[in-house]
Scaffold this active site. Structure first.
Site, short mmCIF file in Angstrom:
data_model
loop_
_atom_site.label_atom_id
_atom_site.label_comp_id
_atom_site.label_asym_id
_atom_site.label_seq_id
_atom_site.Cartn_x
_atom_site.Cartn_y
_atom_site.Cartn_z
CG ASP A 225 -1.77 1.23 1.34
OD1 ASP A 225 -2.06 1.83 0.28
OD2 ASP A 225 -2.16 1.59 2.46
CG ASP B 251 -3.76 4.10 -2.31
OD1 ASP B 251 -2.85 3.36 -1.93
OD2 ASP B 251 -4.84 4.22 -1.70
#
Length: 539
Positions: A122, A332
């Protein structure tokens, strides 16, 4: 005598002129502030809004921090120790589709003796956390996940000889205002985009096991001390199949794994992730990407880089570039699919719909609004989506769709974009498929180049895809092909950013100031050469 007086007069005039010009140069000077001065303290803003912790001048902590800072700077000057490093079990990443929220994962080893964890990757958050001394964690049995052949692990700090508690007095403890004493173990809580999704526990320092790759040396093991979140309690999506065995935050914050590796002098302050069409990919720390890659600068928010945010100038559907489609977006990998500001989304979706030669339909259970039936068993030609960045850099998503499979093959597809609630969009993992994404934290820019994600560890470079296009940008729906499969919502793991600033930064080059004085200095030198000053006081 007269000649000397003339030369002195000329020099006096020139020096006076130079003084005026130098005064103009001084206009561009800036004050230097000592790192731990009272002025610097006023500029320090804690992330959680609490009280600023500041070392007392001339205290032991004060000198330790200064020495540590100097030590890290010296390491940076010497250059990185390794070209590339990656997790000890290999650089490969993988996606398990619906079972694990459509995110990419990799195996990492932590502690002594080492324990393996399957962590989600992430770039939208900073902390590496794993399930630990669990009070409320997701199931870790392989029987609960159809795509796993071994159980997942739980971390126990007491079982690792290299683990250390992180006290509340630590400079990276954001929760120190909530601590009762400076020696108390630092607690943490992270809330993520998805509603009611969080991880909380205590911070621990332990060893992350890695492997180096270099063109000149054999691969060698690397042990790097990092701060880990001992995740005792998870909620929301983290109990339903998203990151059940932990999450590796790769954001720009000081507590992220890339930050620790760069500060230790192990790598250049950059890393790359690559996602291919076969549900796998690569991650490399220290990778700055090929010289041929395109790039764009990250945008700060209030002068700080809290997320990897970029500024899109315009969006194009096929060869049609649409007006008023500029926006800022967080890049992201912790978000499965892509979100755009509502007005931008509407313009793009309507133009996409106008160009698609298929019948619009709906698929219950799918989150997308614009879905279509397929008249053949293969994905029909769909218009590509292009994101335009400054300096004519472009990012092309050749098939911005999610393919829906039936028993006979492709039954339909959906435009894999959703409208967001904020004016900041999110470029999700699905848009990155087929690209080597480089997060250069030293130059603060995002780089990308088409790639099939080959291994870099043997000295080879990731080559471009044969034609730069992708035949299938997303994995098939595992839920449809696996009897009794559990439905897991697309993951949204990154933390929400603040609105970035679009104010242009004006850079004043010191070289320009020197160039203005150069002709004057040359003339001064010539005059002194032709009319040397006589220091003899006798006429």
């Amino acid at each position: 005598m007269e000649t000397r007086r003339s030369s002195v007069l000329i020099l006096s005039v020139l020096l006076a002129f130079a003084a005026v010009d130098v005064a103009a140069v001084v206009t561009y000077s800036s004050r230097l502030i000592q790192r731990f001065s009272d002025e610097a303290k006023l500029l320090k803003v804690p992330r959680d809004g609490g009280e600023v912790r500041w070392p007392e001048r001339k205290s032991l902590e004060y000198y330790k921090l200064l020495v540590n800072s100097d030590f890290q700077r010296q390491k940076m000057k010497l250059g990185p120790k390794y070209d590339l490093i990656f997790p000890s079990q290999g650089s490969k990443t993988m996606s398990f589709g619906n079972d694990f929220g459509w995110l990419h994962y990799t195996w990492i080893d932590i502690g002594t003796p080492n324990v393996s964890f399957l962590v989600a990757l992430d770039v939208g958050s900073d902390l590496l956390w794993v399930p630990c001394d669990c009070v409320q964690c997701a199931p870790l049995s392989a029987s609960y996940y159809s795509s796993l052949d071994k159980d997942l692990s739980e971390y126990r700090p007491s079982g690792s000889s290299t683990s250390k508690h992180v006290p509340c007095s630590h400079q990276l403890c954001d929760s120190s205002p909530n601590c009762k004493s400076s020696k108390q173990q630092c607690p943490y809580t992270i809330d993520y985009y998805t509603e009611n999704t969080s991880s909380s526990g205590l911070l621990v320092e332990d060893t992350l096991h890695l492997v180096s790759a270099s063109d000149h040396t054999l691969n060698t093991s690397v042990q790097a001390p990092v701060i880990i979140g001992c995740g005792m309690k998870q909620s929301g999506g983290y109990l339903d199949g998203v990151a059940p065995d932990g999450l590796m935050g790769l954001g720009p914050g000081e507590i992220s794994v890339p930050s620790f590796l760069a500060k230790a002098g192990l790598i250049r302050n950059s890393f790359s992730m690559c996602f291919d069409e076969e549900d796998s990919g690569r991650i490399y720390f220290g990778d700055e990407g090929p010289a041929t890659q395109q790039s764009t600068q990250f945008l700060p928010s209030d002068g700080k880089y809290m997320t990897y945010t970029v500024g899109v100038e315009a969006c194009c559907i096929g060869d049609s570039c649409l007006k008023q489609t500029g926006f800022s977006a967080v890049v992201d990998s912790g978000t499965s699919f892509t979100f755009l500001p509502n007005e931008v989304y509407e313009r793009i979706a309507k133009e996409f719909d106008r160009r698609v030669n298929s019948t619009i339909t709906s698929y219950p259970g799918y989150p997308w609004e614009y879905c279509y039936k397929s008249s053949s068993q293969e994905l029909p030609n769909v218009p590509y989506l292009k994101l335009m960045f400054p300096l004519n850099n472009s990012f092309v998503v050749y098939n911005p769709v999610f393919v829906i499979y039936g028993l006979q093959g492709v039954s339909g597809f959906c435009l894999a974009i959703q409208p967001g609630e904020r004016d900041v969009g999110t470029i999700g993992q699905n848009f990155m498929t087929g690209y080597r994404m480089v997060f250069d934290r030293e130059k603060m820019k995002l780089g990308w180049s088409p790639s099939n994600c080959q291994d870099l560890a043997d000295g080879k470079r990731m080559p471009l895809s044969p034609n730069g296009t992708r035949s299938n940008p997303l994995p098939t729906n595992v839920q449809q092909s696996t009897p009794g499969g559990r439905a897991v919502a697309p993951a949204v793991a990154g933390r929400a950013p603040s609105k970035p600033s679009f104010a242009p930064t004006r850079l004043v080059s010191s070289q320009f100031c020197y160039l203005k004085l150069l002709p004057l200095l040359v003339l001064l030198h010539l005059l002194v050469s032709f009319f040397p000053l006589d220091t003899d006081t006798h006429c």
